[in-house]
Write a protein that holds these residues in place. Structure first.
Motif, mmCIF file in Angstrom:
data_model
loop_
_atom_site.group_PDB
_atom_site.id
_atom_site.type_symbol
_atom_site.label_atom_id
_atom_site.label_comp_id
_atom_site.label_asym_id
_atom_site.label_seq_id
_atom_site.Cartn_x
_atom_site.Cartn_y
_atom_site.Cartn_z
ATOM 1 N N ALA A 1 3.058 6.935 2.911
ATOM 2 C CA ALA A 1 2.875 8.319 2.461
ATOM 3 C C ALA A 1 1.880 9.076 3.333
ATOM 4 O O ALA A 1 2.103 10.234 3.693
ATOM 5 C CB ALA A 1 2.409 8.344 1.004
ATOM 6 N N ALA A 2 0.741 8.454 3.672
ATOM 7 C CA ALA A 2 -0.332 9.180 4.354
ATOM 8 C C ALA A 2 -0.710 8.596 5.705
ATOM 9 O O ALA A 2 -1.472 9.202 6.445
ATOM 10 C CB ALA A 2 -1.577 9.235 3.456
ATOM 11 N N GLY A 3 -0.240 7.386 6.054
ATOM 12 C CA GLY A 3 -0.574 6.817 7.352
ATOM 13 C C GLY A 3 -1.493 5.624 7.244
ATOM 14 O O GLY A 3 -1.885 5.189 6.154
ATOM 15 N N ILE A 4 -1.856 5.087 8.405
ATOM 16 C CA ILE A 4 -2.595 3.839 8.454
ATOM 17 C C ILE A 4 -4.028 3.978 7.949
ATOM 18 O O ILE A 4 -4.543 3.098 7.270
ATOM 19 C CB ILE A 4 -2.567 3.265 9.901
ATOM 20 N N ARG A 5 -4.707 5.106 8.245
ATOM 21 C CA ARG A 5 -6.121 5.194 7.879
ATOM 22 C C ARG A 5 -6.329 5.196 6.365
ATOM 23 O O ARG A 5 -7.166 4.423 5.856
ATOM 24 C CB ARG A 5 -6.737 6.446 8.524
ATOM 25 N N PRO A 6 -5.617 6.005 5.582
ATOM 26 C CA PRO A 6 -5.790 5.916 4.125
ATOM 27 C C PRO A 6 -5.445 4.541 3.565
ATOM 28 O O PRO A 6 -6.102 4.065 2.636
ATOM 29 C CB PRO A 6 -4.849 7.003 3.593
ATOM 30 N N ALA A 7 -4.414 3.903 4.133
ATOM 31 C CA ALA A 7 -4.068 2.566 3.656
ATOM 32 C C ALA A 7 -5.192 1.573 3.925
ATOM 33 O O ALA A 7 -5.506 0.723 3.085
ATOM 34 C CB ALA A 7 -2.779 2.097 4.337
ATOM 35 N N LEU A 8 -5.822 1.675 5.097
ATOM 36 C CA LEU A 8 -6.951 0.789 5.395
ATOM 37 C C LEU A 8 -8.157 1.112 4.525
ATOM 38 O O LEU A 8 -8.921 0.213 4.153
ATOM 39 C CB LEU A 8 -7.310 0.900 6.882
ATOM 40 N N ASP B 1 -11.957 5.272 16.048
ATOM 41 C CA ASP B 1 -12.332 5.778 17.371
ATOM 42 C C ASP B 1 -11.100 6.368 18.055
ATOM 43 O O ASP B 1 -10.543 5.816 18.998
ATOM 44 C CB ASP B 1 -12.929 4.646 18.209
ATOM 45 N N GLU B 2 -10.639 7.499 17.515
ATOM 46 C CA GLU B 2 -9.505 8.230 18.084
ATOM 47 C C GLU B 2 -8.242 7.380 18.140
ATOM 48 O O GLU B 2 -7.584 7.277 19.167
ATOM 49 C CB GLU B 2 -9.842 8.729 19.503
ATOM 50 N N LEU B 3 -7.910 6.766 17.002
ATOM 51 C CA LEU B 3 -6.663 6.016 16.934
ATOM 52 C C LEU B 3 -5.498 6.991 16.991
ATOM 53 O O LEU B 3 -5.422 7.937 16.212
ATOM 54 C CB LEU B 3 -6.599 5.208 15.630
ATOM 55 N N PRO B 4 -4.557 6.804 17.920
ATOM 56 C CA PRO B 4 -3.421 7.724 18.019
ATOM 57 C C PRO B 4 -2.430 7.474 16.883
ATOM 58 O O PRO B 4 -2.550 6.520 16.120
ATOM 59 C CB PRO B 4 -2.811 7.367 19.375
ATOM 60 N N PRO C 1 0.832 -1.214 0.000
ATOM 61 C CA PRO C 1 0.000 0.000 0.000
ATOM 62 C C PRO C 1 0.863 1.259 0.000
ATOM 63 O O PRO C 1 1.501 1.561 1.014
ATOM 64 C CB PRO C 1 -0.793 -0.121 1.305
ATOM 65 N N PRO C 2 0.930 1.986 -1.092
ATOM 66 C CA PRO C 2 1.756 3.194 -1.097
ATOM 67 C C PRO C 2 1.286 4.227 -0.087
ATOM 68 O O PRO C 2 2.071 5.011 0.424
ATOM 69 C CB PRO C 2 1.627 3.698 -2.539
ATOM 70 N N SER C 3 -0.001 4.211 0.243
ATOM 71 C CA SER C 3 -0.515 5.210 1.181
ATOM 72 C C SER C 3 -0.092 4.942 2.613
ATOM 73 O O SER C 3 -0.195 5.806 3.466
ATOM 74 C CB SER C 3 -2.053 5.240 1.104
ATOM 75 N N LEU C 4 0.418 3.706 2.911
ATOM 76 C CA LEU C 4 0.789 3.382 4.284
ATOM 77 C C LEU C 4 1.957 4.241 4.753
ATOM 78 O O LEU C 4 1.950 4.759 5.863
ATOM 79 C CB LEU C 4 1.139 1.897 4.392
ATOM 80 N N GLU D 1 4.377 -0.280 14.023
ATOM 81 C CA GLU D 1 3.004 -0.547 14.461
ATOM 82 C C GLU D 1 2.030 -0.414 13.300
ATOM 83 O O GLU D 1 1.093 -1.212 13.166
ATOM 84 C CB GLU D 1 2.620 0.413 15.584
ATOM 85 N N ALA D 2 2.225 0.593 12.452
ATOM 86 C CA ALA D 2 1.332 0.783 11.305
ATOM 87 C C ALA D 2 1.404 -0.420 10.369
ATOM 88 O O ALA D 2 0.371 -0.912 9.885
ATOM 89 C CB ALA D 2 1.699 2.070 10.565
#
Length: 461
Positions: free
Chosen positions: A323-330, A349-352, A318-321, A358-359
């Protein structure tokens, strides 16, 4: 409604397996060797005492038999008279004086003389004289063969009722004859104390050799144990380096394939789809409806293929993992799963903020669980819930579906059919996270990844 099944922590077994192959520290090895040496010494002591006691008792029984034979032949038989055997009181008194002065003492505590019918003709205990108890086969054999025999006394026998206050005793019996040739059985009772004394002597000699040998072996094993610990640590470090290299190589290869797909085939196919759409528009304006329809259908086919390739790209890397973090990748992963017929909702729900490791772990676990949902669960909907941070600082990530469910016992084994599960269990355990599952046939499945408390406090702060 049946009760909800219990959580099964898959990382517990993995942690135990890892602990089994973890080589001990030098201090731990030394402690284990000392504990083993102490255990061996205790076993040696117990066995040594038992063996020494058996040997001492055997020697004491043999000595008692030999002493009874000497006492009978040297002292009792010369003083034995036919009058005594006929019950003469004066003859009995003379023998009693001799026995008390020359036989009874520190080691001999009781004397009895039996006839062939088992009647006691004489004893230093007057209450036994005249009583009949019968002889056993062994005693009859000794009497008939003029032999000698000894054994540990059975103080529960009725003829020994007056010896019970003396402690354990050894009894020895020997055949003696009167001047007229009448055979009787001379029996002497010896104190058991000599067995304990001899046991101590034998154990003292044995203990020095046994304990010394154990300590010498321990001294020899310590350098070998230290070398073994170093070797095991080197092997483990090499294995981990090889595994890490394999994982890095796999990640690099996935990244390379994803880059080539994104920059090559997907771009070319997208351009081709746009060109076909433009050609279809021109054919429509020129009045060639059949050609326009064919070009438009080809454009739709290319766009569908591009969509499939983009979904595959998310599975590969996932290139977004990064580049943009876990939420866009998911989100990209959810779009790919939706294309396979499963509705996917992501509840953030407020994932830090997560560390890169970890991602990657979260993405890998969610991807594998959703893949199992598509392949095995026949679910209509799956919900991915991220967070929130728990009071203890841990962060849960939960994947739930409404599929068929299953019996989770043994799922972490590769032969279970869920080949990716052992890998994500091992990955979670390596990061100090926990992977739990709750499922039952007909009740759907819930996976829960719990990132350890304060694992990335700096990143989350």
């Amino acid at each position: 409604m049946p009760p909800e099944p219990a959580w099964i922590d898959l990382t517990v077994a993995q942690t135990r397996r890892s602990a089994l192959v973890e080589p001990p520290s030098r201090r731990g090895l030394f402690t284990r060797l000392i504990a083993a040496a102490v255990l061996v010494v205790l076993v040696v002591v117990a066995v040594g005492v038992f063996v020494a006691r058996q040997l001492a008792e055997r020697e004491a029984v043999h000595d008692a038999a030999r002493s009874a034979q000497l006492l009978g032949d040297v002292i009792v038989e010369p003083a034995l008279s036919d009058a005594l055997l006929d019950g003469d009181a004066e003859a009995r008194a003379m023998l009693d004086e001799l026995v008390r002065s020359r036989v009874l003492g520190d080691s001999v505590v009781r004397v009895k003389i039996w006839d062939a019918d088992g009647r006691i003709l004489y004893s230093d205990e007057p209450r036994l004289i005249g009583e009949t108890f019968g002889l056993d086969d062994e005693e009859r054999t000794v009497l008939a063969s003029n032999g000698v025999e000894a054994e540990v006394s059975d103080l529960g026998a009725p003829e020994n009722r007056y010896e019970t206050g003396q402690g354990a005793l050894l009894e020895a019996y020997h055949a003696v004859t009167s001047p007229s040739g009448r055979a009787v059985l001379f029996e002497a009772y010896f104190r058991y104390d000599q067995v304990s004394v001899r046991t101590g002597e034998l154990w003292g000699a044995f203990s020095l050799l046994a304990v010394g040998s154990v300590l010498a072996l321990l001294v020899l094993l310590l350098p070998l144990g230290r070398r073994l610990v170093v070797y095991l640590r080197d092997v483990r470090a090499h294995r981990e380096a090889v595994l890490q290299h394999a994982l890095d190589a796999s990640s690099d290869e996935r990244r390379r394939i994803a880059g080539r797909l994104h920059d090559g085939a997907i771009q070319d196919l997208t351009a081709s789809a746009l060109a076909l759409h433009g050609g279809a528009s021109r054919a429509q304006r020129s009045g060639d409806a059949a050609l326009a329809a064919e070009l438009d259908e080809a454009a739709r086919t290319l766009r569908a293929n591009v969509g499939g390739l983009r979904s595959l790209l998310v599975d590969v890397y996932p290139p977004s993992l990064t580049a943009a973090g876990i939420r866009p990748a998911l989100d990209d992963l959810a779009d790919a799963v939706r294309g396979r017929g499963v509705r996917v909702r992501i509840v953030d729900d407020e994932l830090p903020d997560l560390t890169p490791d970890e991602a990657r772990l979260v993405f890998r676990v969610v991807r594998e669980c959703l893949a199992n949902t598509v392949r095995h669960a026949k679910a209509g909907e799956a919900v991915v819930t991220l967070g929130p941070v728990q009071p203890d600082g841990s962060v849960p990530v939960e994947i739930a579906d409404d599929g068929h469910g299953f019996d989770p016992e043994g799922i972490e084994q590769p032969e279970s059919g869920h080949l990716g599960i052992p890998l994500i269990v091992e990955a979670a355990a390596a990061e100090g996270a926990r992977l739990r599952v709750r499922s039952r046939p007909g009740q759907g499945t819930r996976w829960q990844l719990v990132l350890r408390a304060n694992a990335s406090a700096g990143a989350r702060g």
